[in-house]
Structures are given as structure tokens and as C-alpha cells.
Design an enzyme around this catalytic site. Structure first.
Site, PDB file in Angstrom:
ATOM      1  N   SER A  49       7.150   3.776   7.685  1.00 57.94           N
ATOM      2  CA  SER A  49       6.694   3.209   8.966  1.00 57.94           C
ATOM      3  C   SER A  49       5.619   2.161   8.732  1.00 57.94           C
ATOM      4  CB  SER A  49       6.216   4.303   9.922  1.00 57.94           C
ATOM      5  OG  SER A  49       7.291   5.123  10.300  1.00 57.94           O
ATOM      6  N   HIS A  50       5.966   1.202   7.881  1.00 62.50           N
ATOM      7  CA  HIS A  50       5.078   0.085   7.584  1.00 62.50           C
ATOM      8  C   HIS A  50       5.889  -1.054   6.955  1.00 62.50           C
ATOM      9  CE1 HIS A  50       4.951   2.590   3.858  1.00 62.50           C
ATOM     10  NE2 HIS A  50       5.170   1.417   3.307  1.00 62.50           N
ATOM     11  N   ALA A  51       5.219  -2.173   6.776  1.00 63.84           N
ATOM     12  CA  ALA A  51       5.791  -3.319   6.063  1.00 63.84           C
ATOM     13  C   ALA A  51       4.758  -3.766   5.037  1.00 63.84           C
ATOM     14  CB  ALA A  51       6.100  -4.461   7.034  1.00 63.84           C
ATOM     15  N   ARG A  96       9.880  -0.791   7.252  1.00 64.26           N
ATOM     16  CA  ARG A  96      10.726   0.249   6.695  1.00 64.26           C
ATOM     17  C   ARG A  96      10.220   1.618   7.086  1.00 64.26           C
ATOM     18  NH1 ARG A  96       9.211  -1.545   1.579  1.00 64.26           N
ATOM     19  NH2 ARG A  96       9.308  -3.501   2.672  1.00 64.26           N
TER      20      ARG A  96
END
Length: 136
Positions: A49-51, A96
Site C-alpha cells: 500500500s505504497h509507491a 502496489r
């Protein structure tokens, strides 16, 4: 999303057991700076839960299976990883999350940069804003 690749890693087949491998700048398009793995994920949990602003990654299901959900701010695509000889190349600036872990799954991730908290984008709205700036 065009630069996301499912990379078929080399397989050395042997009756005693098979072997797969990858090498920096050969099977994967970057020099490896960091390696980490995710395991013992409780049922229903989501990782990621980040990029990343700069980091590129290769994600492999060494054992078991899980889904990698990628989002470019407009389009979302799911990849099910369940074979240790496939690696998912994820370039920078894609959101993602990893979910749907099977029991005893093991995710191996190799990264193009060393750990840097400043490389993370942890807010989806901020990510979309940065992606839109890049497109201009």
C-alpha cells in the site's frame, strides 16, 4: 503499466530438485541494492500500500502464492504470483499492494536502492498528484 514485466527466470531442471536464479543486470534490469522477504502474513492481511519515487523492484513468490495489485493512478491490474521461477518487475512510481497470501507463503523482493524512508509515498492521493505532475 507498460514497463511492468513478468520475468521468466532461468530453470535448471534436475531429478534431485530444480534450481532457479537471477543476477543483477542480467535477468533483472537493475543492480540489486537491497533484498528483503515477507512471511508469516496472517490471513486477510495486506502488505505494501505504497509507491516508490525511485526504487524499482522484483517480486517473487518463493513459496505459496499471493496477489500483487498495481495501480498507475488510473488503471489497476492484478498479478497472481505462484511459481518460484517467475519474477514481477515493478518500476518506480506504481502504487502496489500485496494481498491474498496463502498459508506459509514467502515473498522475496529485491530493490534497486537501499532502504530510504523518503523514497516511499504512503498516501494514494499524493501518489496520484505526483503521477499527474510527471505526465505534464
Amino acid at each position: 503499466m507498460d514497463s511492468v514485466q513478468l520475468i521468466d527466470l532461468p530453470k535448471v531442471l534436475d531429478r534431485r530438485g530444480n534450481l532457479s536464479f537471477f543476477e543483477s543486470n542480467n535477468q533483472i534490469p537493475f543492480k540489486i541494492k537491497r533484498t528483503y522477504w515477507i512471511y508469516d502474513v496472517p490471513g486477510g492481511e495486506i502488505r505494501g500500500s505504497h509507491a516508490f519515487k525511485e526504487s524499482c523492484e522484483l517480486i517473487i513468490a518463493l513459496s505459496g502464492s499471493f496477489d500483487v495489485i498495481l495501480n498507475d493512478g488510473e488503471v489497476e491490474k492484478k498479478y497472481n504470483l505462484n511459481r518460484s521461477y517467475f519474477g514481477l518487475y515493478v518500476p518506480k512510481m506504481l502504487w502496489r499492494r500485496v494481498e491474498n497470501f496463502s498459508t506459509n507463503s514467502l515473498a522475496l523482493i529485491v530493490s534497486s536502492i537501499s532502504y530510504d524512508e523518503n523514497d516511499y509515498i504512503r498516501d494514494f492521493d499524493e501518489f496520484k498528484m505526483l503521477r499527474n505532475e510527471i505526465k505534464k
